[in-house]
Design an enzyme around this catalytic site. Structure first.
Site, PDB file in Angstrom:
ATOM      1  CB  CYS A  50     -90.307  -8.090 122.369  1.00  0.00           C
ATOM      2  SG  CYS A  50     -91.618  -9.156 122.981  1.00  0.00           S
ATOM      3  CB  CYS A  53     -93.404  -7.246 119.747  1.00  0.00           C
ATOM      4  SG  CYS A  53     -93.440  -6.254 121.263  1.00  0.00           S
ATOM      5  CG  HIS A 115     -92.984  -5.019 124.907  1.00  0.00           C
ATOM      6  ND1 HIS A 115     -92.530  -6.292 124.635  1.00  0.00           N
ATOM      7  CD2 HIS A 115     -92.108  -4.490 125.803  1.00  0.00           C
ATOM      8  CE1 HIS A 115     -91.418  -6.511 125.335  1.00  0.00           C
ATOM      9  NE2 HIS A 115     -91.147  -5.438 126.051  1.00  0.00           N
ATOM     10  CG  ASN A 153     -95.173 -18.953 134.949  1.00  0.00           C
ATOM     11  OD1 ASN A 153     -95.866 -19.408 135.840  1.00  0.00           O
ATOM     12  ND2 ASN A 153     -94.546 -19.733 134.073  1.00  0.00           N
ATOM     13  CB  SER A 161     -88.626 -16.412 129.719  1.00  0.00           C
ATOM     14  OG  SER A 161     -89.731 -16.609 128.852  1.00  0.00           O
ATOM     15  CG  HIS A 164     -95.230  -9.008 124.634  1.00  0.00           C
ATOM     16  ND1 HIS A 164     -95.034  -8.123 123.603  1.00  0.00           N
ATOM     17  CD2 HIS A 164     -96.541  -9.330 124.607  1.00  0.00           C
ATOM     18  CE1 HIS A 164     -96.183  -7.937 122.970  1.00  0.00           C
ATOM     19  NE2 HIS A 164     -97.116  -8.663 123.569  1.00  0.00           N
ATOM     20  CG  HIS A 166     -95.995 -14.410 127.751  1.00  0.00           C
ATOM     21  ND1 HIS A 166     -95.080 -13.495 128.232  1.00  0.00           N
ATOM     22  CD2 HIS A 166     -95.526 -15.620 128.116  1.00  0.00           C
ATOM     23  CE1 HIS A 166     -94.105 -14.137 128.847  1.00  0.00           C
ATOM     24  NE2 HIS A 166     -94.345 -15.431 128.802  1.00  0.00           N
ATOM     25  CD  GLN A 168     -95.629 -21.072 129.122  1.00  0.00           C
ATOM     26  OE1 GLN A 168     -95.492 -22.179 128.614  1.00  0.00           O
ATOM     27  NE2 GLN A 168     -94.726 -20.560 129.939  1.00  0.00           N
TER      28      GLN A 168
HETATM   29  P1  H2U Z   1     -92.644 -17.973 130.292  1.00  0.00           P
HETATM   30  O1  H2U Z   1     -92.210 -16.553 130.256  1.00  0.00           O
HETATM   31  O2  H2U Z   1     -93.761 -18.212 131.275  1.00  0.00           O
HETATM   32  O3  H2U Z   1     -91.488 -18.901 130.402  1.00  0.00           O
HETATM   33  O4  H2U Z   1     -93.326 -18.283 128.835  1.00  0.00           O
HETATM   34  C1  H2U Z   1     -92.681 -18.045 127.641  1.00  0.00           C
HETATM   35  C2  H2U Z   1     -92.860 -19.240 126.753  1.00  0.00           C
HETATM   36  O5  H2U Z   1     -92.695 -18.817 125.417  1.00  0.00           O
HETATM   37  C3  H2U Z   1     -91.835 -20.326 127.033  1.00  0.00           C
HETATM   38  O6  H2U Z   1     -92.504 -21.518 127.322  1.00  0.00           O
HETATM   39  C4  H2U Z   1     -92.003 -19.800 124.696  1.00  0.00           C
HETATM   40  C5  H2U Z   1     -91.061 -20.422 125.703  1.00  0.00           C
HETATM   41  O7  H2U Z   1     -90.811 -21.760 125.386  1.00  0.00           O
HETATM   42  N1  H2U Z   1     -91.338 -19.167 123.571  1.00  0.00           N
HETATM   43  C6  H2U Z   1     -91.612 -19.575 122.272  1.00  0.00           C
HETATM   44  O8  H2U Z   1     -92.389 -20.512 122.088  1.00  0.00           O
HETATM   45  N2  H2U Z   1     -91.024 -18.935 121.218  1.00  0.00           N
HETATM   46  C7  H2U Z   1     -90.135 -17.914 121.339  1.00  0.00           C
HETATM   47  O9  H2U Z   1     -89.668 -17.372 120.364  1.00  0.00           O
HETATM   48  C8  H2U Z   1     -89.758 -17.471 122.690  1.00  0.00           C
HETATM   49  C9  H2U Z   1     -90.412 -18.110 123.851  1.00  0.00           C
HETATM   50 ZN    ZN Z   2     -93.174  -7.421 123.026  1.00  0.00          ZN
END
Ligand code: H2U
Ligand code: ZN
Length: 346
Positions: A50, A53, A115, A153, A161, A164, A166, A168
């Site tokens: 992940c 993490c 996680h 989200n 995506s 874990h 999170h 934004q």
């Molecule tokens: P979402 O799951 O809501 O898409 O948010 C994940 C965000 O995390 C996404 O905007 C960022 C992606 O650009 N991200 C990073 O900045 N670094 C990473 O290593 C993976 C994902």
């Molecule tokens: Zn994680």
């Protein structure tokens, strides 16, 4: 609910100035269409693959620290860039091909080093730490940018995506569309009625007691009268406040309490980790006249009738008006009947 509310009718959203079509009689129609996959596989506390993490390497090549509470970092794939990171773009005020420059910053917040824990599964004290971080970020980015959009989200159904937990933050030097609508409508309400739209609304909802999902001394969660998504909720302060930054310690304690309770109800509804997009709306920063604003959070979950059947916002919604099948009152009744003990703990 009176009998006429079983008939198709329209409801007005005073925050956006938009109408929504309510068709309660349609809730009984059969469903043979798409089903989401309910993802309730047991997650590990730590996943070496992940990128969110603690101590792991992110896609951008940087390593996360061994963080122990909520952790914020600059989005490696930011949708908005700071002035030094981009060359000025062409400004064009042409009626048909209009564009303007824009700057901003995007960050990611890991809610917990764990996680496997989403917000409703976290301790109230850990949710409280997330609230502090949200408020600190709103204060810091609000010094530079007009709008600080804090959001989450949750779940694959909302395009998240990574499992874990999170959220934004996207901070921008412009006021986005939703913020602009709310700004205009809250200002117009204050001008017309001499009072605050959402403060009046929270008081009326508490008096009516028909759409309340959770309540404590400082906050109330309702399925708003004008809800669009089936189990949409609105989290409202019971006191006048324009920004997360201005929420006091005691009010933050109560916010953590109500979030734990409402999100537990969400998960218990279909006994699944309930997907949604949520976000905070507060007064725009760098503005002088914001007394018409009231802080609030929207929760937009896509699920309609089970962990696998979601509401589609398609033909009529895309081309005409938002539409819902079950009424806001029916949704609130279902949510308020649920336990506040998480289904996985029973
Ligand atoms: P979402 O799951 O809501 O898409 O948010 C994940 C965000 O995390 C996404 O905007 C960022 C992606 O650009 N991200 C990073 O900045 N670094 C990473 O290593 C993976 C994902
Ligand atoms: Zn994680």
């Amino acid at each position: 609910m009176n009998a006429t509310q079983h008939n198709p009718h329209r409801r007005y959203n005073p925050l956006t100035g938009e109408w929504i079509l309510v068709s309660p009689h349609r809730a009984l129609r059969p469903w043979q269409g798409a089903k989401e996959t309910a993802s309730d596989e047991q997650k590990p506390e730590y996943d070496e693959k992940c990128y969110l993490c603690p101590s792991n390497e992110r896609i951008g090549g940087e390593n996360n620290p061994a963080y122990t509470g909520p952790y914020v970092f600059k989005n490696d794939f930011a949708a908005l860039l700071m002035p030094g990171e981009t060359t000025p773009s062409v400004v064009d005020a042409n009626a048909l091909f209009c564009q303007e420059e824009t700057y901003g910053e995007c960050r990611v917040i890991c809610f917990s080093p764990r996680h496997d824990l989403s917000l409703p599964e976290m301790e109230v004290s850990a949710i409280r730490e997330v609230i502090n971080l949200w408020a600190d970020q709103a204060a810091e980015l609000g010094e530079k940018y007009r709008w600080v959009q804090i959001f989450e989200n949750k779940g694959a159904a909302m395009g998240c995506s990574n499992p874990h937990p999170h959220g934004q933050i996207w901070a921008s030097d412009f006021l986005p569309n939703e913020a602009t609508k709310e700004d205009i409508n809250q200002a117009a309400y204050l001008k017309k009625h001499g009072s605050n739209l959402l403060l009046d609304y929270a008081k009326s909802e508490i008096e009516k007691n028909e759409r309340i999902v959770a309540i404590n001394d400082d906050w109330v969660v309702v399925v708003p009268y004008w809800a669009t998504w089936p189990f949409e909720t609105l989290l409202l302060p019971r006191f006048a406040v324009q920004s997360l930054t201005d929420v006091t310690d005691c009010q933050r304690d109560n916010l953590a309490d109500i979030m734990k309770r409402m999100l537990t109800r969400y998960d218990n509804l279909f006994e699944t980790s309930f997907p949604y997009s949520m976000g905070w709306h507060g007064a725009p920063s760098l503005s002088e006249n914001v007394e018409h604003w009231q802080l609030h959070a929207h929760f937009y979950p896509p699920l309609l009738r089970s962990a696998t059947v979601k509401k589609f916002m398609v033909g009529y919604e895309m081309l005409a008006d938002a539409q819902r099948d079950l009424t806001a009152e029916q949704a609130a009744t279902q949510l308020s009947a649920l336990s506040e003990i998480h289904y996985t703990k029973k």
